[in-house]
Design an enzyme around this catalytic site. Structure first.
Site, mmCIF file in Angstrom:
data_model
loop_
_atom_site.group_PDB
_atom_site.id
_atom_site.type_symbol
_atom_site.label_atom_id
_atom_site.label_comp_id
_atom_site.label_asym_id
_atom_site.label_seq_id
_atom_site.Cartn_x
_atom_site.Cartn_y
_atom_site.Cartn_z
ATOM 1 N N GLU A 130 3.033 0.041 -13.098
ATOM 2 C CA GLU A 130 3.768 -0.170 -12.205
ATOM 3 C C GLU A 130 5.244 -1.146 -12.232
ATOM 4 O OE1 GLU A 130 2.919 -1.232 -9.150
ATOM 5 O OE2 GLU A 130 1.068 -1.061 -8.532
ATOM 6 N N ASN A 136 3.389 -5.876 -1.655
ATOM 7 C CA ASN A 136 2.987 -4.573 -2.398
ATOM 8 C C ASN A 136 4.303 -3.901 -1.446
ATOM 9 O OD1 ASN A 136 1.858 -3.486 -4.960
ATOM 10 N ND2 ASN A 136 -0.245 -3.970 -4.177
ATOM 11 N N ASP A 169 0.399 1.166 -1.910
ATOM 12 C CA ASP A 169 0.545 0.121 -3.096
ATOM 13 C C ASP A 169 2.172 0.214 -3.096
ATOM 14 O OD1 ASP A 169 0.623 -0.581 -5.670
ATOM 15 O OD2 ASP A 169 -1.463 0.075 -6.163
#
Length: 297
Positions: free
Chosen positions: A17, A147, A197
């Site tokens: 991430e 997100n 995301d």
């Protein structure tokens, strides 16, 4: 020009991430949330290193000097890259074990925003903002999975999503306390069969969004129109960031196993970091926590 896709990392992250490019050091940072690790890579010199942290890590942002700001499970910390020492900047009191910090980004005025999420996707999360002086504000409540946090080139629009809503919200935003708590939905990702995301904004103000559930990366105009849709290098792309000497490379993190059972890759390259070249688009330099540059007009 055909797209060129390269696998950058040598080992797979469990939960890759938060890629962020440092234009000063020509270095990419990203995290492996499940393995509790912050990574760095310098493409020109081929140098890779990492820092282990004591809890789940959701995101990082650039700091002043040789530091990062990081959203760990229980709060926001400063990481000294030389010593590896963590200094707490903000921790909710009392700490709620049902939530953890997730997606975060530095705004155009040098403040760090980071959203929490319910560890079982309950609507317990909130979006917090801190500045280098320790001032703290809560900008949104009732978040399940925070997100897609990013900002327009001039900093006057903040984009943010609860991934389970399958929509990206746009908030009027600015310096000081300038913030409109009533957003508008600017992008509906429902028709693409995925929640959003991680996301970033390019120099044209368009949003690049990881559509994690369908293995795609989408570019949307600021008005929410789909401009481009490309295949991601793996089935579970998690976040994107522009980098490289001219900010024309799109770096893509991905998931191997999120640890929650919600996202487990079936792709042999699940969890690796990738670079996509040939998009014909450039990104924007990321702001540093605690610095107050004048955003572009």
């Amino acid at each position: 020009m055909a797209l060129q896709v390269s696998r950058i990392s040598t080992t797979a992250a469990q939960l890759g991430e938060s890629p962020v490019w440092d234009v000063t050091r020509q270095r990419l940072y990203w995290v492996d949330g499940v393995s509790r690790r912050i990574h760095a890579y310098e493409p020109e010199r081929g140098i890779a290193r990492h820092w282990d942290v004591p809890s789940t890590v959701g995101s990082v942002g650039l700091g002043q000097g040789d530091t990062l700001v990081a959203g760990l499970a229980d709060g926001i910390y400063r990481l000294d890259l030389g010593s590896g020492e963590l200094t707490p900047l903000f921790r909710p009191d009392p700490c709620d074990p049902r939530v953890r910090f997730n997606d975060g980004k530095v705004d155009r005025w040098g403040r760090f925003l980071c959203g929490t999420m319910g560890v079982h996707a309950e609507p317990l999360g909130q979006l917090s903002r801190i500045d280098a002086g320790g001032a703290h504000a809560v900008l949104a409540h009732g978040i399940r999975i925070s997100n897609a946090l990013c900002f327009s080139p001039d900093g006057r629009t903040m984009y943010f999503a609860d991934s389970l809503d399958r929509a990206i919200r746009a908030y009027s935003y600015g310096s000081g306390d300038a913030f409109d708590p009533e957003p508008r939905v600017v992008i509906d990702t429902g028709p693409y069969q995925s929640g959003p995301d991680g996301a970033t904004v390019d120099c044209d103000g368009c949003l690049w969004v990881a559509l994690v559930q369908v293995g795609k990366i989408a570019r949307f105009t600021p008005q929410g129109r789909l401009d481009r849709l490309i295949d991601a290098p793996t089935d579970l792309p998690s976040s994107v960031a522009f980098g490289g000497p001219d900010l024309s490379t799109l770096y893509v993190t991905s998931i191997k196993d999120s640890g929650s059972g919600r996202a487990v890759s079936r792709h042999p390259d699940g969890g690796f970091l990738f670079a996509i070249d040939g998009l014909g688009v450039t990104g924007l330099p990321e702001a540093q926590f605690g610095l107050h540059p004048v955003p572009p007009s």
